[in-house]
Enzyme design. Structure first.
Site, PDB file in Angstrom:
ATOM      1  N   HIS A 184       1.294  -0.815  -0.419  1.00 31.60           N
ATOM      2  CA  HIS A 184       0.242  -0.090  -0.229  1.00 31.60           C
ATOM      3  C   HIS A 184       1.287   0.945  -0.006  1.00 31.60           C
ATOM      4  O   HIS A 184       1.369   1.477   1.295  1.00 31.60           O
ATOM      5  CB  HIS A 184      -0.927   0.069   1.102  1.00 31.60           C
ATOM      6  CG  HIS A 184      -1.723   0.936   1.600  1.00 31.60           C
ATOM      7  ND1 HIS A 184      -3.305   0.828   2.082  1.00 31.60           N
ATOM      8  CD2 HIS A 184      -2.095   2.397   0.796  1.00 31.60           C
ATOM      9  CE1 HIS A 184      -4.559   2.383   1.653  1.00 31.60           C
ATOM     10  NE2 HIS A 184      -3.223   2.102   1.130  1.00 31.60           N
ATOM     11  N   LEU A 223       2.179   6.415  -5.736  1.00 31.56           N
ATOM     12  CA  LEU A 223       3.546   7.280  -5.255  1.00 31.56           C
ATOM     13  C   LEU A 223       4.044   8.284  -6.224  1.00 31.56           C
ATOM     14  O   LEU A 223       4.481   8.753  -6.997  1.00 31.56           O
ATOM     15  CB  LEU A 223       4.347   5.937  -6.635  1.00 31.56           C
ATOM     16  CG  LEU A 223       4.903   5.318  -6.657  1.00 31.56           C
ATOM     17  CD1 LEU A 223       5.694   3.907  -7.241  1.00 31.56           C
ATOM     18  CD2 LEU A 223       6.237   5.510  -5.074  1.00 31.56           C
ATOM     19  N   ARG A 224       2.012   8.910  -6.129  1.00 27.62           N
ATOM     20  CA  ARG A 224       2.029  10.288  -7.490  1.00 27.62           C
ATOM     21  C   ARG A 224       2.010   9.718  -8.745  1.00 27.62           C
ATOM     22  O   ARG A 224       2.818  11.716  -9.217  1.00 27.62           O
ATOM     23  CB  ARG A 224       2.852  11.379  -6.340  1.00 27.62           C
ATOM     24  CG  ARG A 224       2.555  10.883  -4.301  1.00 27.62           C
ATOM     25  CD  ARG A 224       1.530  11.392  -4.582  1.00 27.62           C
ATOM     26  NE  ARG A 224       0.643  11.444  -3.331  1.00 27.62           N
ATOM     27  CZ  ARG A 224       0.108  10.757  -2.122  1.00 27.62           C
ATOM     28  NH1 ARG A 224      -1.282  10.706  -2.632  1.00 27.62           N
ATOM     29  NH2 ARG A 224      -0.268  11.011  -1.241  1.00 27.62           N
ATOM     30  N   ASP A 236      -9.038   3.379  -3.392  1.00 30.87           N
ATOM     31  CA  ASP A 236      -7.978   3.950  -1.970  1.00 30.87           C
ATOM     32  C   ASP A 236      -8.127   5.272  -2.164  1.00 30.87           C
ATOM     33  O   ASP A 236      -7.657   6.364  -2.570  1.00 30.87           O
ATOM     34  CB  ASP A 236      -7.003   3.374  -1.958  1.00 30.87           C
ATOM     35  CG  ASP A 236      -6.433   3.584  -0.998  1.00 30.87           C
ATOM     36  OD1 ASP A 236      -6.777   3.656   0.860  1.00 30.87           O
ATOM     37  OD2 ASP A 236      -5.360   4.259  -0.566  1.00 30.87           O
ATOM     38  N   HIS A 239     -11.047   0.824   1.608  1.00 31.80           N
ATOM     39  CA  HIS A 239      -9.811   2.219   2.084  1.00 31.80           C
ATOM     40  C   HIS A 239     -11.631   2.177   3.356  1.00 31.80           C
ATOM     41  O   HIS A 239     -12.877   2.709   2.518  1.00 31.80           O
ATOM     42  CB  HIS A 239     -10.341   3.150   0.764  1.00 31.80           C
ATOM     43  CG  HIS A 239     -10.428   4.910   2.146  1.00 31.80           C
ATOM     44  ND1 HIS A 239      -9.186   5.338   2.627  1.00 31.80           N
ATOM     45  CD2 HIS A 239     -11.205   5.768   2.732  1.00 31.80           C
ATOM     46  CE1 HIS A 239      -9.206   5.903   3.437  1.00 31.80           C
ATOM     47  NE2 HIS A 239     -10.764   6.437   2.784  1.00 31.80           N
ATOM     48  N   ASN A 273      -5.847  10.125   7.301  1.00 30.40           N
ATOM     49  CA  ASN A 273      -6.605   9.083   6.876  1.00 30.40           C
ATOM     50  C   ASN A 273      -7.228   7.557   6.660  1.00 30.40           C
ATOM     51  O   ASN A 273      -6.127   7.186   5.567  1.00 30.40           O
ATOM     52  CB  ASN A 273      -7.727  10.087   5.619  1.00 30.40           C
ATOM     53  CG  ASN A 273      -9.241   9.473   6.123  1.00 30.40           C
ATOM     54  OD1 ASN A 273      -9.649   9.222   7.389  1.00 30.40           O
ATOM     55  ND2 ASN A 273      -9.861   9.578   4.873  1.00 30.40           N
ATOM     56  N   ASP A 307       1.070   2.945   3.985  1.00 29.12           N
ATOM     57  CA  ASP A 307       0.322   3.991   3.122  1.00 29.12           C
ATOM     58  C   ASP A 307       1.418   5.152   3.103  1.00 29.12           C
ATOM     59  O   ASP A 307       0.848   6.385   2.585  1.00 29.12           O
ATOM     60  CB  ASP A 307      -0.923   3.927   4.112  1.00 29.12           C
ATOM     61  CG  ASP A 307      -2.354   5.408   3.723  1.00 29.12           C
ATOM     62  OD1 ASP A 307      -2.386   5.012   2.123  1.00 29.12           O
ATOM     63  OD2 ASP A 307      -3.670   4.872   4.062  1.00 29.12           O
ATOM     64  N   HIS A 338       3.205  14.072   0.366  1.00 27.92           N
ATOM     65  CA  HIS A 338       2.998  15.329   0.234  1.00 27.92           C
ATOM     66  C   HIS A 338       4.039  16.767   0.742  1.00 27.92           C
ATOM     67  O   HIS A 338       4.515  16.512   1.091  1.00 27.92           O
ATOM     68  CB  HIS A 338       1.946  15.584   1.120  1.00 27.92           C
ATOM     69  CG  HIS A 338       0.828  14.846   1.019  1.00 27.92           C
ATOM     70  ND1 HIS A 338      -0.240  14.927   0.050  1.00 27.92           N
ATOM     71  CD2 HIS A 338       0.317  14.482   2.008  1.00 27.92           C
ATOM     72  CE1 HIS A 338      -1.816  14.513   0.031  1.00 27.92           C
ATOM     73  NE2 HIS A 338      -0.898  13.727   1.245  1.00 27.92           N
TER      74      HIS A 338
HETATM   75 ZN    ZN Z   1      -6.845   4.515   2.552  1.00 25.00          ZN
HETATM   76 ZN    ZN Z   2      -3.671   5.068   0.964  1.00 28.91          ZN
END
Ligand code: ZN
Ligand code: ZN
Length: 420
Positions: A62, A65-66, A153, A180, A279, A306, A310
């Protein structure tokens, strides 16, 4: 091309191995495991792993990688470099990019970008087109392009009927459905866990029930459809209890938690620390205790990060407006070994949650040191004491609440397909 890894403590949970062995790698594959000193390979490059752990390359099922779309936060190249630095040889990337990975062309783009990356990539496809929750994505196409699982997700699939149909389709391709779990009508505009701390700070809360209502719903739908369901980022005692109960009834469910949910509580938000905004949100000490128990007794099969990069600009804003999420690839192993040092989890069980378990859940031919397997190997210095320094991260983003933490144990060498 041969490499001989000598004198390491080999821990390979998939094969119930935990002993001092030499490992011979040839042509990118595991060629032989034998008692120290018994393999003669004069033509091999030698790595002395005395006093170190030699384990299957770690898998993170999870990460975000954007790329495509948010390359200022992370790219496939920088994300894989972070994975490699953290001891990971395989990562699964979530589809909430721009465009969303809901089609063959996006999956193929990700795989092409990953060709020379420092880790192997397994893209997760979207459940619905654009992850908008309105129309199912082309699961057959995503499966054929190489996605082992589907997930929306970042967002929940709010319609139970849509989730039911997704689960029914997933069975045709034997794909895993990763949920999610968040009921957005309950989480609303919340920014942290709902409780005394949110009241004191004057921040809008997200009740634990926002996660648990959806966990319960998806467990019931998995039971109805017989699909393989994986619950992402479990953060509450109630979710652990629900998964435990479903497993005992034979529902095909697996679950993961993340290092922040066993390392921190909502107290970390005090001071309006945006590095503690994620979150699902950080919860209470009672939840942390239940997560640790769930890891110990196997209700929680996997530790995933996760990893959610950012930019500094985004995270330095007001708490209400800062984005959710933290990076995790370069700290998770140290945080998990801390749990082992506390006696909450055995070392072999911890390694299993990064290797054999995610591999079997995703039906990947990874996570094992069996002869003939890909030579994905992580060498860990169990006693190396180090201090987390976010500015040194390989990840493009430095958003971590663990900056300055003193940890013990670190991956010192990561081999992907026989290459260091
Ligand atoms: Zn999530
Ligand atoms: Zn996630």
């Amino acid at each position: 091309m041969k490499i001989l890894i000598k004198n390491g403590q080999v821990i390979d949970p998939a094969n119930n191995v935990d002993e001092k062995l030499d490992v011979l790698v040839a042509d990118g594959k595991i060629a032989k495991l034998a008692k120290p000193g018994s393999i003669s390979a004069n033509d091999a490059e030698v790595i002395d792993a005395s006093g170190k752990l030699v384990v299957p390359g770690l898998i993170d099922m999870h990460v975000h990688l954007r790329e495509p779309g948010f390359e200022y936060k992370e790219t496939i190249e920088t994300g894989c470099a972070a994975a490699h630095a953290g001891g990971f040889t395989s990562v699964c990337c979530m589809p909430n990019t721009n465009p969303v990975n809901d089609s063959r062309s996006v999956t193929e783009f990700i795989l092409a970008q990953a060709r020379n990356a420092a880790a192997s990539i397994y893209p997760i496809g979207a459940i619905t087109k654009g992850s908008k929750g309105e129309e199912l994505a082309e699961m057959a196409e995503l499966h054929a392009a190489g996605c082992p699982a589907v997930s929306d997700d970042g967002k929940p699939v709010m319609s139970a009927a849509m989730m039911r149909r997704a689960m029914e389709y997933s069975k045709i391709f034997d794909m895993l459905v990763i949920s999610h779990c968040e009921d957005s009508s309950l989480s609303g505009k919340g920014v942290m866990n709902e409780g005394i701390v949110s009241t004191e700070l004057g921040l809008r809360g997200i009740p634990r029930a926002a996660e648990e209502v959806m966990t319960a719903r998806d467990l019931l739908l998995a039971e109805l459809t017989g699909a393989r369901l994986h619950i992402a980022h479990v953060s509450t005692a109630g979710s652990v209890r629900l998964v435990r109960d479903a497993k005992s009834r034979g529902v095909k469910v697996t679950a993961e938690t993340c290092p922040h949910y066993f390392s921190l509580t909502e107290e970390a938000v005090r001071g309006y620390n945006t590095m503690a905004k994620m979150n699902p949100p950080l919860r209470t000490a009672e939840d942390v205790a239940a997560i640790k128990q769930g890891l110990k007794d196997g209700v929680l099969d996997v530790i995933a990060t996760d990893h959610a990069p950012h930019s500094a600009d985004e995270k330095s804003g007001e708490f209400d407006y800062a984005p959710f999420g933290i990076v995790g690839l370069e700290t998770v192993l140290g945080l998990t070994l801390k749990l082992v040092d506390e006696g909450a989890l055995s070392l072999a069980e911890a390694i299993r949650k990064f290797t054999a378990n995610p591999a079997s859940i995703l039906k990947m031919a990874k996570g094992s040191l069996a002869v003939g397997s890909d030579a994905d190997i992580t060498i860990i210095d169990r006693n190396l004491e180090w201090t987390v320094k976010a500015s040194d991260f390989k990840s493009k983003s430095k958003n971590t609440p663990f900056d300055g933490w003193k940890l013990k144990g670190k991956a010192i060498q990561t081999m992907v397909g026989g290459k260091l």
